[in-house]
Structures are given as structure tokens and as C-alpha cells.
Design a protein around this motif. Structure first.
Motif, mmCIF file in Angstrom:
data_model
loop_
_atom_site.group_PDB
_atom_site.id
_atom_site.type_symbol
_atom_site.label_atom_id
_atom_site.label_comp_id
_atom_site.label_asym_id
_atom_site.label_seq_id
_atom_site.Cartn_x
_atom_site.Cartn_y
_atom_site.Cartn_z
ATOM 1 N N UNK A 221 0.836 -1.206 0.000
ATOM 2 C CA UNK A 221 0.000 0.000 0.000
ATOM 3 C C UNK A 221 0.867 1.251 0.000
ATOM 4 N N UNK A 222 0.298 2.339 -0.475
ATOM 5 C CA UNK A 222 0.915 3.658 -0.325
ATOM 6 C C UNK A 222 0.461 4.239 1.013
ATOM 7 N N UNK A 223 1.415 4.613 1.842
ATOM 8 C CA UNK A 223 1.105 5.195 3.145
ATOM 9 C C UNK A 223 1.066 6.710 3.016
ATOM 10 N N UNK A 224 0.018 7.317 3.513
ATOM 11 C CA UNK A 224 -0.131 8.783 3.476
ATOM 12 C C UNK A 224 -0.246 9.279 4.913
ATOM 13 N N UNK A 225 0.695 10.121 5.320
ATOM 14 C CA UNK A 225 0.711 10.664 6.680
ATOM 15 C C UNK A 225 0.425 12.156 6.615
ATOM 16 N N UNK A 226 -0.512 12.603 7.434
ATOM 17 C CA UNK A 226 -0.897 14.018 7.484
ATOM 18 C C UNK A 226 -0.927 14.481 8.938
ATOM 19 N N UNK A 227 -0.459 15.696 9.160
ATOM 20 C CA UNK A 227 -0.451 16.238 10.506
ATOM 21 C C UNK A 227 -0.038 17.698 10.487
ATOM 22 N N UNK A 228 0.486 18.168 11.605
ATOM 23 C CA UNK A 228 0.934 19.548 11.749
ATOM 24 C C UNK A 228 2.314 19.549 12.382
ATOM 25 N N UNK A 229 3.248 20.279 11.788
ATOM 26 C CA UNK A 229 4.593 20.287 12.358
ATOM 27 C C UNK A 229 4.678 21.261 13.525
#
Length: 282
Positions: A221-229
Motif C-alpha cells: 500500500x501507499x502510506x499517506x501521513x498528514x499532521x501539523x509540524x
């Protein structure tokens, strides 16, 4: 062959697919002399799909003798593998072979275990290169060995019931300092000293579970990580193809509650007070 009552436990580095699928013992430096393909096979418990054809190729400069064995593979949440002898679950033909230079030998692996299993089960087919005597006039008690590098490769074989599917769910995602996977080096080639681990860097720790009846390979799978630095800026990164394989190996996730913890570097520190999300895409 090992004692059938023995249990081997080994720690597998998550950063290399080869680390999960191929165990290599080096006695001297040299090029690969053996190839095994395919490295992953899925079987059914009955019918034509209950057998696999594994090819052993000789790309070295000397005749390649080999022998095979089967072990059952179980894995805990940290990626630790426990292997137990399981030759009785398969019929392997031929169990031993002699491959000429540039030649190949097809090994047929037939499931002969329970005809109905509730969930997928994972095994390793070990292909072990054997030493050969170069001097035909040497006494049986000894002789020169032509094989200076002996290889042991392990192909993953999974037996799954018809229609079984994985059901992968994310348990938790949290920012963490992670240590990139270190290359595996035979201590005998580095003065019996393990190389120092790479320095830790900002990343995320992802815990996933599989409640389905079929295993999952998370490297598919393609892993997609989203957040705030930490600066308050939005963060998004995709890990696909070879990159995710280098970080998680094949990412084998066992069925019926199998649980794994994966650690991925992000390159920037994420704010732990803000949500961090992980999605899987094809």
C-alpha cells in the motif's frame, strides 16, 4: 536438519524486505551464487492452487548443491519471528538438488496439512546451499571445499482458505523519534563488532491490527501521513513503492488479531498536541 522440537526465535529488521524473506550466512566475501523465485507464494488448501513452484537458480561459477526445509512462521507486534519445524505440512520435491552452473531446479511445494484452515498460515521454505568437495580423490573424512560463501534463502509461503480477506485497522498514530533500519552485516566480516545504529530522527509510530482471516502485506500500500509540524504548518507525505519496502520490509501482518508497530521517519517534528492521520491507498 534442526531438532524438530526446537524453536528458533530471531529478530527481523523492519527496514529490508530481504531481511524478512532471505537469511544469508556469509563465510567470506563474494557475489550471490543462488537465486530463489518467487519469494512470496500463496496457496489454497485444496485443488490446483495448493501447490507452488519455487525455482532455484545457480548464477555462480560452481555446481550448486542445496537442501530444503519448512518452518511455520509466527510474528509478534514488534516484528519478532518465531519459527518451528513444519515439514509435515508440505510435500517438497525434490527436497535436495544439484544445480549446474547457469542452470535451475524447480522445487514443487505441495500443501498436505489440514484441508480446511480457519485463517491464513505463514511458512518459510528454506533453501540451504551445501558445501562441495573439489578433489574427487580426497578421503571421505575431508577435502578442499569449493564453496567459500554459503547462502540460505527463505521464501515466504502462505496458505489461505478460499475467500479469506484481511481487515486492517489503525490502532494509534503518534509522533516519535525513530531509528532508521540499519543494514545487516555478518559480524565475522566486521571484526565481530556490530555497526553502530543510525541516529534517531523525527518520525511517527503507527500501530495497526488485522482482524480478518487473511494476512496483509503492508508494503503493498501507499502510506499517506498528514499532521501539523512544530511550526504550525500542515504536513503531508506519501510513502510508496520501494521507499515503504525499505522502511517496513514486506510488512507482514498476521490474521485474526495480528498486531504490528511500524516506525516511519518524517524528516520534521510533528506537533503531538495536533491530530496525526495515516491512510492507506493503492
Amino acid at each position: 536438519m534442526p531438532n524438530r522440537k526446537s524453536v528458533r526465535k530471531s529478530v527481523v529488521a523492519l527496514g529490508s524486505a530481504v531481511a524478512l524473506l532471505a537469511s544469508v550466512t556469509l563465510f567470506a566475501a563474494g557475489a550471490w551464487a543462488m537465486r530463489v523465485s518467487p519469494m512470496v507464494s500463496e496457496l489454497t488448501t485444496t485443488g490446483a492452487g495448493s501447490a507452488a513452484r519455487i525455482e532455484v537458480g545457480n548464477v555462480g561459477s560452481a555446481t550448486l548443491p542445496f537442501e530444503t526445509m519448512i518452518t511455520r512462521m509466527d510474528m509478534d507486534s514488534d516484528g519478532n519471528i518465531v519459527e518451528t519445524p513444519a515439514d509435515e505440512d508440505f510435500l517438497v520435491f525434490p527436497p535436495q538438488g544439484l544445480v549446474p552452473v547457469g542452470g535451475r531446479q524447480v522445487v514443487r511445494v505441495q500443501w498436505v496439512g489440514e484441508p480446511a484452515v480457519d485463517s491464513s498460515q505463514a511458512y518459510y521454505l528454506w533453501v540451504k546451499q551445501l558445501p562441495v568437495v573439489t578433489d574427487p580423490n580426497a578421503p571421505e573424512s575431508g577435502g578442499a571445499l569449493s564453496v567459500q560463501v554459503l547462502y540460505t534463502m527463505k521464501a515466504l509461503i502462505v496458505v489461505a482458505p478460499p475467500g479469506a480477506q484481511p481487515r486492517v485497522e489503525i490502532v494509534s498514530v503518534s509522533p516519535a523519534m525513530v531509528t532508521p533500519p540499519a543494514p545487516q552485516v555478518d559480524p565475522s566480516l566486521s571484526g565481530d563488532e556490530a555497526p553502530p545504529p543510525p541516529p534517531a530522527e523525527p518520525g511517527v509510530e503507527v500501530v495497526v491490527t488485522n482482524s480478518g482471516k487473511r494476512y496483509a502485506l503492508m508494503s503493498g500500500a501507499t502510506w499517506i501521513i498528514e499532521g501539523t509540524d512544530k511550526s504550525g504548518d500542515a504536513f503531508r507525505r506519501e510513502y510508496a513503492g520501494g521507499e515503504i519496502s525499505q522502511l517496513v520490509g514486506v510488512g507482514y501482518l498476521a490474521p485474526l488479531g495480528g498486531k504490528r508497530t511500524f516506525k516511519l521517519p518524517t524528516g520534521v517534528e510533528l506537533d503531538p498536541a495536533k491530530p496525526v492521520n495515516v491512510r492507506f491507498a493503492r
